[in-house]
Design a protein around this motif. Structure first.
Motif, PDB file in Angstrom:
ATOM      1  N   GLY A  40       0.821  -1.214   0.000  1.00 53.91           N
ATOM      2  CA  GLY A  40       0.000   0.000   0.000  1.00 53.91           C
ATOM      3  C   GLY A  40       0.852   1.259   0.000  1.00 53.91           C
ATOM      4  N   PHE A  41       2.169   1.107  -0.052  1.00 51.75           N
ATOM      5  CA  PHE A  41       3.065   2.274  -0.109  1.00 51.75           C
ATOM      6  C   PHE A  41       4.415   1.789  -0.639  1.00 51.75           C
ATOM      7  CE2 PHE A  41       3.024   0.332   4.110  1.00 51.75           C
ATOM      8  CZ  PHE A  41       4.353  -0.024   4.274  1.00 51.75           C
ATOM      9  N   PRO A  42       5.191   2.697  -1.259  1.00 52.38           N
ATOM     10  CA  PRO A  42       6.536   2.315  -1.695  1.00 52.38           C
ATOM     11  C   PRO A  42       7.458   2.123  -0.489  1.00 52.38           C
ATOM     12  CG  PRO A  42       5.761   4.299  -2.834  1.00 52.38           C
ATOM     13  CD  PRO A  42       4.824   4.056  -1.702  1.00 52.38           C
ATOM     14  N   LEU A  43       8.246   1.074  -0.575  1.00 45.09           N
ATOM     15  CA  LEU A  43       9.148   0.747   0.540  1.00 45.09           C
ATOM     16  C   LEU A  43      10.581   0.738   0.032  1.00 45.09           C
ATOM     17  CD1 LEU A  43       9.649  -0.575   3.430  1.00 45.09           C
ATOM     18  CD2 LEU A  43       9.465  -2.760   2.247  1.00 45.09           C
ATOM     19  N   TYR A  44      11.490   1.331   0.779  1.00 44.22           N
ATOM     20  CA  TYR A  44      12.914   1.335   0.427  1.00 44.22           C
ATOM     21  C   TYR A  44      13.706   0.735   1.582  1.00 44.22           C
ATOM     22  CZ  TYR A  44      11.274   4.564  -3.109  1.00 44.22           C
ATOM     23  OH  TYR A  44      10.583   5.124  -4.150  1.00 44.22           O
ATOM     24  N   LEU A  45      14.652  -0.128   1.233  1.00 46.30           N
ATOM     25  CA  LEU A  45      15.491  -0.760   2.252  1.00 46.30           C
ATOM     26  C   LEU A  45      16.935  -0.341   2.025  1.00 46.30           C
ATOM     27  CD1 LEU A  45      14.180  -4.456   2.023  1.00 46.30           C
ATOM     28  CD2 LEU A  45      13.296  -2.594   3.436  1.00 46.30           C
ATOM     29  N   ILE A  46      17.611   0.040   3.096  1.00 46.46           N
ATOM     30  CA  ILE A  46      19.024   0.427   2.961  1.00 46.46           C
ATOM     31  C   ILE A  46      19.899  -0.657   3.587  1.00 46.46           C
ATOM     32  CG2 ILE A  46      20.782   2.134   3.526  1.00 46.46           C
ATOM     33  CD1 ILE A  46      18.656   4.264   3.605  1.00 46.46           C
ATOM     34  N   LYS A  47      20.795  -1.177   2.757  1.00 47.40           N
ATOM     35  CA  LYS A  47      21.685  -2.236   3.233  1.00 47.40           C
ATOM     36  C   LYS A  47      23.093  -1.671   3.405  1.00 47.40           C
ATOM     37  CE  LYS A  47      22.809  -7.010   2.115  1.00 47.40           C
ATOM     38  NZ  LYS A  47      22.494  -8.115   1.200  1.00 47.40           N
ATOM     39  N   VAL A  48      23.675  -1.912   4.557  1.00 45.50           N
ATOM     40  CA  VAL A  48      25.079  -1.554   4.786  1.00 45.50           C
ATOM     41  C   VAL A  48      25.759  -2.815   5.316  1.00 45.50           C
ATOM     42  CG1 VAL A  48      26.688  -0.133   6.129  1.00 45.50           C
ATOM     43  CG2 VAL A  48      24.550   0.874   5.308  1.00 45.50           C
ATOM     44  N   PRO A  49      26.553  -3.493   4.490  1.00 44.57           N
ATOM     45  CA  PRO A  49      27.159  -4.746   4.948  1.00 44.57           C
ATOM     46  C   PRO A  49      27.889  -4.554   6.282  1.00 44.57           C
ATOM     47  CG  PRO A  49      27.546  -4.425   2.611  1.00 44.57           C
ATOM     48  CD  PRO A  49      26.929  -3.152   3.119  1.00 44.57           C
ATOM     49  N   GLY A  50      27.648  -5.462   7.201  1.00 45.17           N
ATOM     50  CA  GLY A  50      28.291  -5.376   8.518  1.00 45.17           C
ATOM     51  C   GLY A  50      27.405  -4.702   9.550  1.00 45.17           C
ATOM     52  N   PHE A  51      26.459  -3.856   9.106  1.00 46.68           N
ATOM     53  CA  PHE A  51      25.579  -3.165  10.060  1.00 46.68           C
ATOM     54  C   PHE A  51      24.087  -3.372   9.769  1.00 46.68           C
ATOM     55  CE2 PHE A  51      29.347  -0.319  10.803  1.00 46.68           C
ATOM     56  CZ  PHE A  51      29.480  -0.631  12.145  1.00 46.68           C
ATOM     57  N   LEU A  52      23.718  -3.126   8.529  1.00 47.56           N
ATOM     58  CA  LEU A  52      22.291  -3.246   8.190  1.00 47.56           C
ATOM     59  C   LEU A  52      22.125  -4.432   7.254  1.00 47.56           C
ATOM     60  CD1 LEU A  52      21.500   0.538   7.434  1.00 47.56           C
ATOM     61  CD2 LEU A  52      21.484  -0.618   9.642  1.00 47.56           C
ATOM     62  N   ASP A  53      22.300  -5.614   7.810  1.00 45.79           N
ATOM     63  CA  ASP A  53      22.156  -6.838   7.010  1.00 45.79           C
ATOM     64  C   ASP A  53      21.898  -8.029   7.927  1.00 45.79           C
ATOM     65  OD1 ASP A  53      24.588  -7.015   8.250  1.00 45.79           O
ATOM     66  OD2 ASP A  53      25.727  -7.575   6.460  1.00 45.79           O
ATOM     67  N   ARG A  54      21.309  -7.756   9.095  1.00 49.16           N
ATOM     68  CA  ARG A  54      21.215  -8.774  10.145  1.00 49.16           C
ATOM     69  C   ARG A  54      19.826  -9.384  10.239  1.00 49.16           C
ATOM     70  NH1 ARG A  54      24.551  -5.004  14.457  1.00 49.16           N
ATOM     71  NH2 ARG A  54      26.553  -5.272  13.420  1.00 49.16           N
TER      72      ARG A  54
END
Ligand code: ADP
Length: 472
Positions: free
Chosen positions: A82-96
Motif C-alpha cells: 500500500g506504499f513504496p518501501l525502500y530498504l538500505i543495506k550496509v554490509p556489517g551493520f544493516l544486514d542482520r
C-alpha cells in the motif's frame, strides 16, 4: 506532498512491537488521503525480504569515523503493502536477521541515518516532510541542520514521533566522531547529562514532535527517564495523535488467520468456535473465562507481575478462569511464568516466543485481554482486542487511559484499575468474572467494543494536518 517515514521497524518486513504496526499502516492510509507517503527502513535478513522482489535504486558510500561504509538502496515500489518501501543495506551493520540485540546498535543506527541522508542528497530526493519514528532515527533533525554535508537538506521539515520514550539511544561521547562532521559548537543539541542522547536531540531539533496518544504526552512531563524538564520546555511543539488499527489486517470478519470469521452480529457463536478450537490447541479447558496476555516481557509492560497474579489467584482455589500468555523478552520473567505454568496447568497455557498468527487466534478466542502496563505510550493490543469483541482489563495509564472506559461509567466497555498491585489486578479480574456471569450485559459490552472506531482514517488525517501546519 511527499513524506518519508523513517523507521527501523515496519510490518510485515520486520516487527518487534507496535512501532512496526504503525509504520506498516499509517503511510497506506495517508496515501488513500492523497499524500505521497513512503517508508525507508534498514535491510534485514528476514523471510519477507527474500520472498519478495526488490531492485537496486542507488549505491554509495561514506566514512563512519575511520571506516568506509558502502550502502545499497533497494526499492519495492510494486509491493502490495500500500506504499513504496525502500530498504538500505550496509554490509556489517544493516544486514542482520534481528532488529535489535546487537552490541553495536549506536553504530548500526548511525550508519542507517547517514546512508539515508547521503542517498537523498545525492539522488535529488526532496521530501516535504521526514517523519522520524523513535530514537533510532532521532539524530536526523540535528544532522539536517548542523552538518556540512547535509545543509542543503536543512529546509526539509521534520516530525519526530515518539512511540516509546523509555528508550533514548544514549551513547558515549567517544562515538561523536562517528557522526558526519557537524558544527562542533552545536554539541549541546546532542548532549543530555554527559551523553549523546538521540531522543533529546530529536525533541530539540525537530519542527514538531508527536506521541502516540494524548495521555502519554501528558505523562512524559512527569516521567521520561530524565527528560521531563525537556518535555516541559518543548511542549509548544508537542502533539498527541492516537494510533489506529489497520482494518485490512485486524478485522474478525475477514481475518484469514483465525478459525472462524465473525461480525458483531455473529460474535457470540463466532467467538465460541474460535475459543473451543484455540483452547484445544493450547491445552486449556474451554468452559471458563479466558484471560490473555500478549506482549513483550518487559518492566514497562508490567509483565513481571504476571506470575504473582497467577499464584495469588489460583492459591485461592478459584477455578473459573483460564489464562493464556504469549510473549518473550526478559528471561527472569519467563522463568517465573514457567514455574507458575508447571504448578497450575491446565488452567494456564503459555507460548514463549513471537507468533503473529497465534496472536490473531488469541484475540479472537479470548474473553478478556490483560494489560498491566506501568507505562503505555498507546498500546495496540487493547485496540485489536476491542475490534475482536475481547474486553480489555487494563491499568489506566497513557494510551490505555485514553482508549478504555470502565464499565462503571456511562458508555463503558472495559475494566480499568489504577494501582500497580496484585490485589488491584485480582479484584478487577473478579469484577470481570462477575460481569461475565450476566450474559446479557457481557454481550452488550462486547458489541459496544466491536462498534468502536479506532481505524487509521482519522489519525492519518491528523498527521497530515500537522505536516500541513509545518509547511505553512
Ligand atoms: P509495544 O510496541 O510496546 O510492544 P504495542 O501494544 O504497541 O506494544 O504493540 C505490540 C504489538 O506486538 C501488537 O501487534 C501485539 O499483538 C504484538 N506482539 C507482542 N508480543 C507478541 C508475541 N509474542 N507474538 C505475537 N505478537 C506479539
Amino acid at each position: 506532498m511527499k513524506v518519508i517515514h523513517l523507521s527501523v521497524e515496519c510490518y510485515p518486513v520486520a516487527k518487534v512491537g507496535g512501532l512496526a504496526d504503525v509504520v506498516g499502516a499509517l503511510p497506506k492510509y495517508q496515501r488513500k488521503l492523497g499524500v505521497d507517503a513512503n517508508v525507508v527502513m534498514p535491510w534485514f535478513d528476514k523471510p519477507y525480504v527474500h520472498s519478495h522482489k526488490f531492485e537496486v535504486v542507488a549505491e554509495g558510500g561514506f566514512y563512519q569515523g575511520s571506516q568506509y561504509l558502502n550502502y545499497t538502496v533497494f526499492s519495492h515500489e510494486e509491493s502490495n503493502l500500500g506504499f513504496p518501501l525502500y530498504l538500505i543495506k550496509v554490509p556489517g551493520f544493516l544486514d542482520r536477521p534481528e532488529v535489535y540485540g546487537y552490541g553495536d546498535d549506536s553504530e548500526q543506527w548511525l550508519a542507517f541515518q547517514h546512508a539515508f541522508l547521503h542517498w537523498i542528497l545525492n539522488n535529488n530526493i526532496r521530501p516535504d516532510v521526514i517523519n522520524c519514528h523513535d530514537h533510532h532515527v532521532g539524530l536526523i533533525p540535528f544532522l539536517l541542520k548542523n552538518t556540512n554535508d547535509f545543509r542543503e537538506l536543512a529546509g526539509i521539515k521534520t516530525l519526530f514521533t515518539i512511540h516509546n520514550g523509555q528508550y533514548q539511544g544514549w551513547m558515549n561521547w567517544n562515538k561523536g566522531i562517528l557522526l558526519p562532521s557537524f558544527d562542533t559548537w552545536k554539541w549541546g543539541l546532542l548532549d543530555w547529562g554527559g551523553s549523546i542522547n538521540p531522543l533529546s536531540s530529536a525533541i530539540r531539533c525537530c519542527d514538531a514532535y508527536s506521541t502516540v496518544s494524548e495521555g502519554y504526552l501528558g505523562e512524559l512531563v512527569h516521567e521520561a527517564k530524565g527528560l521531563e524538564s525537556l518535555f516541559v520546555d518543548q511542549a509548544y511543539k508537542a502533539h498527541g495523535i492516537v494510533n489506529g488499527i489497520d482494518l485490512d489486517l485486524w478485522n474478525p470478519a475477514k481475518d484469514p488467520l483465525i478459525l472462524s470469521n465473525y461480525t458483531s452480529r455473529t460474535v457470540k457463536s463466532g467467538k465460541r468456535k474460535n475459543k473451543e478450537a484455540f483452547c484445544e490447541k493450547v491445552g486449556l479447558p474451554s468452559d471458563c473465562l479466558l484471560l490473555t496476555y500478549i506482549g513483550r516481557f518487559a518492566y514497562e509492560k508490567g509483565a513481571d507481575i504476571l506470575a504473582s497474579v497467577l499464584h495469588n489467584y489460583y492459591s485461592q482455589n478459584e477455578n473459573n478462569l483460564t489464562i493464556f500468555i504469549l510473549g518473550s523478552g526478559d528471561e527472569g520473567i519467563q522463568k517465573d511464568i514457567e514455574i507458575a505454568f508447571e504448578k497450575y496447568a491446565p488452567k494456564i497455557a503459555v507460548f514463549f516466543g513471537y507468533n503473529e498468527a497465534l496472536a490473531h487466534e488469541a484475540y479472537a478466542a479470548s474473553d478478556v485481554i490483560l494489560m498491566p502496563s506501568r507505562v503505555e505510550p498507546c498500546g495496540l493490543n487493547q485496540l485489536y482486542a476491542l475490534k475482536y469483541g475481547t474486553i480489555p482489563l487494563v491499568r489506566g495509564v497513557g494510551g490505555l487511559k485514553d482508549t478504555v472506559i470502565d464499565v462503571s461509567q456511562e458508555d463503558g466497555y472495559g475494566f480499568v484499575f489504577n494501582d500497580f498491585s496484585v490485589q488491584s489486578i485480582d479484584s478487577t479480574i473478579k469484577r470481570a468474572l462477575a460481569y461475565s456471569a450476566k450474559e446479557k450485559d457481557w454481550s452488550v459490552i462486547t458489541r459496544k467494543a466491536m462498534a468502536l472506531d479506532f481505524s487509521w482514517d482519522k489519525s492519518a488525517q491528523k498527521y497530515i494536518d500537522l505536516y500541513n501546519q509545518l509547511l505553512k
